[in-house]
Motif scaffolding. Structure first.
Motif, PDB file in Angstrom:
ATOM      1  N   TRP A  16      33.526  31.844  38.555  1.00 12.25           N
ATOM      2  CA  TRP A  16      34.187  30.608  39.000  1.00 12.25           C
ATOM      3  C   TRP A  16      35.695  30.826  39.141  1.00 12.25           C
ATOM      4  O   TRP A  16      36.290  30.470  40.163  1.00 12.25           O
ATOM      5  CB  TRP A  16      33.905  29.488  37.997  1.00 12.25           C
ATOM      6  CG  TRP A  16      34.824  28.316  38.158  1.00 12.25           C
ATOM      7  CD1 TRP A  16      34.712  27.302  39.068  1.00 12.25           C
ATOM      8  CD2 TRP A  16      36.018  28.061  37.412  1.00 12.25           C
ATOM      9  NE1 TRP A  16      35.768  26.433  38.927  1.00 12.25           N
ATOM     10  CE2 TRP A  16      36.581  26.873  37.920  1.00 12.25           C
ATOM     11  CE3 TRP A  16      36.653  28.728  36.360  1.00 12.25           C
ATOM     12  CZ2 TRP A  16      37.751  26.339  37.415  1.00 12.25           C
ATOM     13  CZ3 TRP A  16      37.823  28.193  35.857  1.00 12.25           C
ATOM     14  CH2 TRP A  16      38.365  27.016  36.378  1.00 12.25           C
ATOM     15  N   PHE A  17      36.299  31.435  38.125  1.00 11.29           N
ATOM     16  CA  PHE A  17      37.750  31.638  38.142  1.00 11.29           C
ATOM     17  C   PHE A  17      38.167  32.525  39.309  1.00 11.29           C
ATOM     18  O   PHE A  17      39.157  32.242  40.000  1.00 11.29           O
ATOM     19  CB  PHE A  17      38.187  32.262  36.818  1.00 11.29           C
ATOM     20  CG  PHE A  17      39.676  32.431  36.689  1.00 11.29           C
ATOM     21  CD1 PHE A  17      40.470  31.401  36.218  1.00 11.29           C
ATOM     22  CD2 PHE A  17      40.289  33.631  37.049  1.00 11.29           C
ATOM     23  CE1 PHE A  17      41.849  31.552  36.101  1.00 11.29           C
ATOM     24  CE2 PHE A  17      41.663  33.787  36.939  1.00 11.29           C
ATOM     25  CZ  PHE A  17      42.442  32.742  36.465  1.00 11.29           C
ATOM     26  N   THR A 158      47.592  27.017  28.061  1.00 10.97           N
ATOM     27  CA  THR A 158      46.437  26.485  28.773  1.00 10.97           C
ATOM     28  C   THR A 158      45.492  25.727  27.855  1.00 10.97           C
ATOM     29  O   THR A 158      44.990  24.647  28.201  1.00 10.97           O
ATOM     30  CB  THR A 158      45.657  27.625  29.452  1.00 10.97           C
ATOM     31  OG1 THR A 158      46.562  28.512  30.105  1.00 10.97           O
ATOM     32  CG2 THR A 158      44.665  27.071  30.448  1.00 10.97           C
ATOM     33  N   ASP A 159      45.226  26.293  26.684  1.00  8.60           N
ATOM     34  CA  ASP A 159      44.244  25.722  25.765  1.00  8.60           C
ATOM     35  C   ASP A 159      44.837  24.732  24.779  1.00  8.60           C
ATOM     36  O   ASP A 159      44.099  24.141  23.983  1.00  8.60           O
ATOM     37  CB  ASP A 159      43.535  26.840  24.994  1.00  8.60           C
ATOM     38  CG  ASP A 159      44.511  27.788  24.312  1.00  8.60           C
ATOM     39  OD1 ASP A 159      45.516  28.172  24.952  1.00  8.60           O
ATOM     40  OD2 ASP A 159      44.277  28.160  23.150  1.00  8.60           O
ATOM     41  N   LEU A 160      46.129  24.543  24.818  1.00 10.59           N
ATOM     42  CA  LEU A 160      46.796  23.657  23.860  1.00 10.59           C
ATOM     43  C   LEU A 160      47.502  22.528  24.603  1.00 10.59           C
ATOM     44  O   LEU A 160      46.880  21.540  24.969  1.00 10.59           O
ATOM     45  CB  LEU A 160      47.744  24.470  22.977  1.00 10.59           C
ATOM     46  CG  LEU A 160      47.033  25.532  22.114  1.00 10.59           C
ATOM     47  CD1 LEU A 160      48.010  26.547  21.562  1.00 10.59           C
ATOM     48  CD2 LEU A 160      46.259  24.862  20.998  1.00 10.59           C
ATOM     49  N   ALA A 187      46.321  27.559  38.444  1.00  8.08           N
ATOM     50  CA  ALA A 187      46.100  28.573  37.411  1.00  8.08           C
ATOM     51  C   ALA A 187      47.263  29.555  37.320  1.00  8.08           C
ATOM     52  O   ALA A 187      47.562  30.076  36.241  1.00  8.08           O
ATOM     53  CB  ALA A 187      44.798  29.318  37.697  1.00  8.08           C
ATOM     54  N   GLN A 188      47.936  29.803  38.435  1.00 13.34           N
ATOM     55  CA  GLN A 188      49.055  30.749  38.448  1.00 13.34           C
ATOM     56  C   GLN A 188      50.269  30.220  37.683  1.00 13.34           C
ATOM     57  O   GLN A 188      51.134  30.996  37.272  1.00 13.34           O
ATOM     58  CB  GLN A 188      49.458  31.050  39.890  1.00 13.34           C
ATOM     59  CG  GLN A 188      50.526  32.120  40.044  1.00 13.34           C
ATOM     60  CD  GLN A 188      51.055  32.183  41.461  1.00 13.34           C
ATOM     61  OE1 GLN A 188      51.500  31.181  42.037  1.00 13.34           O
ATOM     62  NE2 GLN A 188      50.995  33.366  42.061  1.00 13.34           N
ATOM     63  N   HIS A 214      42.315  31.062  28.453  1.00  8.72           N
ATOM     64  CA  HIS A 214      42.916  30.578  29.697  1.00  8.72           C
ATOM     65  C   HIS A 214      41.825  30.117  30.663  1.00  8.72           C
ATOM     66  O   HIS A 214      41.847  28.988  31.172  1.00  8.72           O
ATOM     67  CB  HIS A 214      43.747  31.708  30.308  1.00  8.72           C
ATOM     68  CG  HIS A 214      44.369  31.398  31.628  1.00  8.72           C
ATOM     69  ND1 HIS A 214      45.258  30.362  31.811  1.00  8.72           N
ATOM     70  CD2 HIS A 214      44.234  32.005  32.841  1.00  8.72           C
ATOM     71  CE1 HIS A 214      45.655  30.338  33.083  1.00  8.72           C
ATOM     72  NE2 HIS A 214      45.045  31.320  33.725  1.00  8.72           N
ATOM     73  N   ARG A 215      40.845  30.964  30.877  1.00  5.18           N
ATOM     74  CA  ARG A 215      39.784  30.648  31.838  1.00  5.18           C
ATOM     75  C   ARG A 215      38.834  29.581  31.302  1.00  5.18           C
ATOM     76  O   ARG A 215      38.418  28.674  32.042  1.00  5.18           O
ATOM     77  CB  ARG A 215      39.008  31.926  32.184  1.00  5.18           C
ATOM     78  CG  ARG A 215      39.866  32.962  32.897  1.00  5.18           C
ATOM     79  CD  ARG A 215      39.078  34.200  33.259  1.00  5.18           C
ATOM     80  NE  ARG A 215      39.935  35.176  33.931  1.00  5.18           N
ATOM     81  CZ  ARG A 215      39.519  36.033  34.848  1.00  5.18           C
ATOM     82  NH1 ARG A 215      38.238  36.050  35.210  1.00  5.18           N
ATOM     83  NH2 ARG A 215      40.352  36.883  35.414  1.00  5.18           N
ATOM     84  N   LEU A 216      38.481  29.684  30.042  1.00  4.57           N
ATOM     85  CA  LEU A 216      37.535  28.745  29.452  1.00  4.57           C
ATOM     86  C   LEU A 216      38.059  27.314  29.481  1.00  4.57           C
ATOM     87  O   LEU A 216      37.337  26.377  29.848  1.00  4.57           O
ATOM     88  CB  LEU A 216      37.226  29.170  28.018  1.00  4.57           C
ATOM     89  CG  LEU A 216      36.177  28.367  27.256  1.00  4.57           C
ATOM     90  CD1 LEU A 216      34.817  28.467  27.940  1.00  4.57           C
ATOM     91  CD2 LEU A 216      36.081  28.864  25.813  1.00  4.57           C
TER      92      LEU A 216
END
Length: 243
Positions: A16-17, A158-160, A187-188, A214-216
């Motif tokens: 997907w990414f 990303t995750d925070l 995403a960049q 990052h991706r998850l």
């Protein structure tokens, strides 16, 4: 990103990414007065100073700066900086090293944004937690600008804080039935830090696989109605829908 064959779900996330498409800035700013570019934690303490500074996050400085320039050139007027500015005895320090304390260089906006010629237009909100809205004044700022119907989210991690910000914007629109409100994450222009198992053991903390998280977390944002694109371009290619 290498994933274990025993976890096919991770392979699907990789696929997907890798298939993310860019979006043209013209598709986002056809009505620039309704667009806000919102950055979280592009400050010294996550880029080049202090215990939470990260090379992965440092590499965001130029892409984020360029997106600010591109949005301003396209006529965007709403720019928001949400920034860790912690009380010296912040409870958050029970979970994280002391960082970005109010009045320190760590809590200061990175020079790449601070020196932009239109920096006086920035609305800056200090936060003492991961939340973009609790005790910050950001919710009130949004309430005063009901015309905004697109939010471009950039920054770290990303995750925070990126995840908290994008989810807050999406859930706020859902809760108040704000139809057509778009939350876009390139995403960049977002990233998170990486901490290997060896480094984590040495530091007495948890490992943090940066590329995986990052991706998850970007994938989880999509599942909740956030638009994740590879990047925002200045050409006409890769346009998504225009409204």
């Amino acid at each position: 990103m290498n994933t274990d064959e025993t976890y096919p779900g991770l392979q699907l996330i990789d696929q997907w990414f890798d298939q993310l498409e860019p979006i043209s800035i013209h598709a986002l700013t056809n009505d620039p007065k309704r667009v806000a570019l919102i950055s979280t934690d592009m400050i010294n303490g996550f880029c080049d100073k202090g215990p939470l500074a990260s090379e992965r996050v440092r590499r965001l400085m130029q892409p984020v700066r360029q997106l600010f320039l591109d949005c301003h050139g396209a006529g965007v007027e709403h720019f928001v900086l949400l920034q860790d500015t912690h009380h010296p005895e912040a409870p958050e320090f029970d979970a994280w090293p002391v960082h970005c304390v109010d009045g320190t260089e760590e809590s200061r906006t990175i020079e790449e944004l601070r020196t932009l010629p239109f920096a006086s237009q920035f609305a800056v909100f200090e936060k003492n937690s991961l939340s973009p809205s609790i005790g910050t004044g950001f919710e009130e700022w949004l309430e005063e600008r009901p015309e905004i119907n697109k939010a471009i989210v950039v920054g770290n991690c990303t995750d925070l804080c990126v995840y908290q910000l994008a989810m807050y914007l999406r859930m706020r629109a859902n809760a108040f039935n704000i139809s057509g409100f778009r939350v876009v994450v390139p995403a960049q222009a977002v990233d998170t830090y990486d901490l290997s198992t060896e480094e984590a053991v040495s530091a007495g903390t948890f490992a943090h696989p940066g590329e995986l998280y990052h991706r998850l977390f970007l994938h989880h944002l999509v599942q909740n109605g956030v638009e994740v694109v590879s990047k925002v371009t200045t050409d006409a290619g890769g346009q998504h829908h225009v409204d």
